[in-house]
Motif scaffolding. Structure first.
Motif, PDB file in Angstrom:
ATOM      1  N   TYR A 247       0.820  -1.201   0.000  1.00  0.00           N
ATOM      2  CA  TYR A 247       0.000   0.000   0.000  1.00  0.00           C
ATOM      3  C   TYR A 247       0.861   1.261   0.000  1.00  0.00           C
ATOM      4  CZ  TYR A 247      -3.717   3.290   1.042  1.00  0.00           C
ATOM      5  OH  TYR A 247      -4.587   4.340   0.976  1.00  0.00           O
ATOM      6  N   LEU A 248       1.974   1.229   0.722  1.00  0.00           N
ATOM      7  CA  LEU A 248       2.896   2.367   0.709  1.00  0.00           C
ATOM      8  C   LEU A 248       3.441   2.606  -0.696  1.00  0.00           C
ATOM      9  CD1 LEU A 248       4.839   1.771   4.040  1.00  0.00           C
ATOM     10  CD2 LEU A 248       3.429   3.775   3.511  1.00  0.00           C
ATOM     11  N   LEU A 249       3.843   1.516  -1.359  1.00  0.00           N
ATOM     12  CA  LEU A 249       4.371   1.638  -2.721  1.00  0.00           C
ATOM     13  C   LEU A 249       3.296   2.106  -3.696  1.00  0.00           C
ATOM     14  CD1 LEU A 249       6.608  -1.563  -2.863  1.00  0.00           C
ATOM     15  CD2 LEU A 249       7.398   0.812  -2.796  1.00  0.00           C
ATOM     16  N   ALA A 250       2.050   1.655  -3.468  1.00  0.00           N
ATOM     17  CA  ALA A 250       0.942   2.058  -4.349  1.00  0.00           C
ATOM     18  C   ALA A 250       0.700   3.560  -4.292  1.00  0.00           C
ATOM     19  CB  ALA A 250      -0.330   1.306  -3.961  1.00  0.00           C
ATOM     20  N   GLN A 251       1.096   4.199  -3.186  1.00  0.00           N
ATOM     21  CA  GLN A 251       0.888   5.639  -3.053  1.00  0.00           C
ATOM     22  C   GLN A 251       1.861   6.455  -3.903  1.00  0.00           C
ATOM     23  OE1 GLN A 251      -0.456   6.786   1.191  1.00  0.00           O
ATOM     24  NE2 GLN A 251       0.116   4.625   1.388  1.00  0.00           N
ATOM     25  N   ASN A 252       2.776   5.764  -4.593  1.00  0.00           N
ATOM     26  CA  ASN A 252       3.584   6.436  -5.609  1.00  0.00           C
ATOM     27  C   ASN A 252       2.723   6.891  -6.783  1.00  0.00           C
ATOM     28  OD1 ASN A 252       6.219   6.402  -4.507  1.00  0.00           O
ATOM     29  ND2 ASN A 252       6.446   4.249  -5.038  1.00  0.00           N
ATOM     30  N   LEU A 253       1.483   6.382  -6.867  1.00  0.00           N
ATOM     31  CA  LEU A 253       0.549   6.789  -7.917  1.00  0.00           C
ATOM     32  C   LEU A 253      -0.178   8.089  -7.560  1.00  0.00           C
ATOM     33  CD1 LEU A 253      -1.015   3.317  -8.824  1.00  0.00           C
ATOM     34  CD2 LEU A 253       0.732   4.578 -10.082  1.00  0.00           C
ATOM     35  N   ASN A 254       0.108   8.615  -6.370  1.00  0.00           N
ATOM     36  CA  ASN A 254      -0.469   9.909  -6.009  1.00  0.00           C
ATOM     37  C   ASN A 254      -0.063  10.958  -7.042  1.00  0.00           C
ATOM     38  OD1 ASN A 254      -1.676   8.971  -3.684  1.00  0.00           O
ATOM     39  ND2 ASN A 254      -0.035   9.627  -2.316  1.00  0.00           N
ATOM     40  N   PRO A 255      -0.861  12.001  -7.198  1.00  0.00           N
ATOM     41  CA  PRO A 255      -0.471  13.067  -8.146  1.00  0.00           C
ATOM     42  C   PRO A 255       0.805  13.759  -7.692  1.00  0.00           C
ATOM     43  CG  PRO A 255      -2.355  13.735  -6.817  1.00  0.00           C
ATOM     44  CD  PRO A 255      -2.143  12.286  -6.542  1.00  0.00           C
ATOM     45  N   GLU A 256       1.495  14.407  -8.625  1.00  0.00           N
ATOM     46  CA  GLU A 256       2.740  15.111  -8.291  1.00  0.00           C
ATOM     47  C   GLU A 256       2.492  16.222  -7.281  1.00  0.00           C
ATOM     48  OE1 GLU A 256       5.905  14.405  -9.103  1.00  0.00           O
ATOM     49  OE2 GLU A 256       5.142  12.609 -10.098  1.00  0.00           O
ATOM     50  N   LYS A 257       1.323  16.859  -7.375  1.00  0.00           N
ATOM     51  CA  LYS A 257       0.957  17.852  -6.374  1.00  0.00           C
ATOM     52  C   LYS A 257      -0.553  17.799  -6.157  1.00  0.00           C
ATOM     53  CE  LYS A 257       0.741  21.702  -9.670  1.00  0.00           C
ATOM     54  NZ  LYS A 257       1.265  23.046 -10.009  1.00  0.00           N
ATOM     55  N   LEU A 258      -0.967  18.180  -4.966  1.00  0.00           N
ATOM     56  CA  LEU A 258      -2.370  18.086  -4.590  1.00  0.00           C
ATOM     57  C   LEU A 258      -2.782  19.364  -3.874  1.00  0.00           C
ATOM     58  CD1 LEU A 258      -4.908  16.186  -4.339  1.00  0.00           C
ATOM     59  CD2 LEU A 258      -4.012  15.578  -2.080  1.00  0.00           C
TER      60      LEU A 258
ATOM     61  N   PRO B 254       0.446  13.293   2.657  1.00  0.00           N
ATOM     62  CA  PRO B 254       0.666  12.231   3.645  1.00  0.00           C
ATOM     63  C   PRO B 254       0.607  10.841   3.008  1.00  0.00           C
ATOM     64  CG  PRO B 254      -0.931  13.837   4.455  1.00  0.00           C
ATOM     65  CD  PRO B 254      -0.701  14.153   3.016  1.00  0.00           C
ATOM     66  N   VAL B 255       1.442   9.935   3.509  1.00  0.00           N
ATOM     67  CA  VAL B 255       1.329   8.525   3.127  1.00  0.00           C
ATOM     68  C   VAL B 255       0.733   7.783   4.314  1.00  0.00           C
ATOM     69  CG1 VAL B 255       3.142   8.505   1.387  1.00  0.00           C
ATOM     70  CG2 VAL B 255       3.749   8.084   3.762  1.00  0.00           C
ATOM     71  N   PHE B 256      -0.145   6.822   4.015  1.00  0.00           N
ATOM     72  CA  PHE B 256      -0.945   6.163   5.044  1.00  0.00           C
ATOM     73  C   PHE B 256      -0.637   4.672   5.160  1.00  0.00           C
ATOM     74  CE2 PHE B 256      -3.451   9.821   3.669  1.00  0.00           C
ATOM     75  CZ  PHE B 256      -3.861  10.369   4.878  1.00  0.00           C
ATOM     76  N   SER B 257      -0.945   4.137   6.334  1.00  0.00           N
ATOM     77  CA  SER B 257      -0.970   2.690   6.524  1.00  0.00           C
ATOM     78  C   SER B 257      -2.260   2.151   5.907  1.00  0.00           C
ATOM     79  CB  SER B 257      -0.924   2.343   8.017  1.00  0.00           C
ATOM     80  OG  SER B 257      -2.011   2.944   8.701  1.00  0.00           O
ATOM     81  N   VAL B 258      -2.338   0.846   5.738  1.00  0.00           N
ATOM     82  CA  VAL B 258      -3.519   0.231   5.113  1.00  0.00           C
ATOM     83  C   VAL B 258      -4.798   0.582   5.872  1.00  0.00           C
ATOM     84  CG1 VAL B 258      -4.656  -1.961   4.574  1.00  0.00           C
ATOM     85  CG2 VAL B 258      -2.244  -1.659   4.047  1.00  0.00           C
ATOM     86  N   ASP B 259      -4.740   0.586   7.212  1.00  0.00           N
ATOM     87  CA  ASP B 259      -5.940   0.859   8.012  1.00  0.00           C
ATOM     88  C   ASP B 259      -6.227   2.352   8.161  1.00  0.00           C
ATOM     89  OD1 ASP B 259      -4.001   1.678   9.777  1.00  0.00           O
ATOM     90  OD2 ASP B 259      -4.409   0.147  11.293  1.00  0.00           O
ATOM     91  N   ARG B 260      -5.400   3.209   7.548  1.00  0.00           N
ATOM     92  CA  ARG B 260      -5.562   4.679   7.589  1.00  0.00           C
ATOM     93  C   ARG B 260      -5.528   5.218   9.014  1.00  0.00           C
ATOM     94  NH1 ARG B 260      -6.827   1.829   3.002  1.00  0.00           N
ATOM     95  NH2 ARG B 260      -7.528   3.144   1.276  1.00  0.00           N
TER      96      ARG B 260
END
Length: 205
Positions: free
Chosen positions: A111-122, A158-164
């Protein structure tokens, strides 16, 4: 002819949806958590951004992406722990336990690695950012070009854990030239509220 037209419409709609998904990739619940974390850090860390005078400290209304990397391996399969040029190695998070709290574990890896798909800026929601003396990176560049003072905070998405229930952010303070510092911040959601549990200075200039 009608079938061809229908196929074209379906393809265009699909591509449009995919593009929209790639651009946002943040659910409304995640956005709510992000806004709450930004507000929690500003209040709990006593950031002086509420004065809207010209020379006061500003808060960047755009959060930048934090990239998470898998560290390369040596020939003997040991991880190379040299820091990446930007972002963090996933080994910086897993496992991570301090002050009796577990923030991230092996179950959070993918899940941490999947958050690399976040936009470049938010962009932070306007109803929240309007409470502070806010700015954008483009405005900062213009001020610097005009040789105006630019003191501002910039935060990562922010990057989150699976359970948020756990989150990590980086907070930078820029004050021009070689003036500035950075903080690594770990938070937990306790009784429905985000709380800073531990933070330390990651860099200073």
């Amino acid at each position: 002819m009608k079938k061809i037209t229908l196929y074209i419409i379906i393809i265009i709609a699909f591509c449009s949806c995919q593009q929209k998904k790639e651009e946002t990739n943040i659910t409304s619940q995640e956005m709510k958590n992000i806004d709450e974390i930004v507000e929690a850090i500003i209040i709990q860390d006593s950031l002086n951004v509420f004065s809207k005078s010209e020379d006061s400290t500003m808060f960047c209304s755009e959060l930048r992406k934090l990239k998470i990397h898998i560290p390369p391996k040596k020939k003997n399969n040991d991880f190379i722990l040299m820091p990446p040029s930007e972002g963090k190695y996933i080994t910086s998070f897993i496992p991570f336990k301090i002050k009796g709290y577990t923030f991230f574990s092996s179950k959070d890896s993918l899940y941490l690695l999947a958050q690399n798909l976040n936009p470049e800026k938010l962009a932070i929601e306007k109803k929240l950012i309007n409470k502070w003396n806010n700015t954008t990176i483009e405005k900062i560049k213009t001020r610097r070009k005009n040789k105006q003072k630019s003191r501002f905070y910039e935060m990562t998405i922010p990057v989150f854990s699976v359970d948020r229930q756990s989150a990590y952010v980086e907070l930078d303070y820029q004050c021009g030239g070689l003036c500035g510092s950075g903080q690594d911040i770990f938070l937990k959601k306790i009784n429905g509220k985000w709380k800073i549990i531990v933070q330390w200075q990651s860099w200073i200039s």
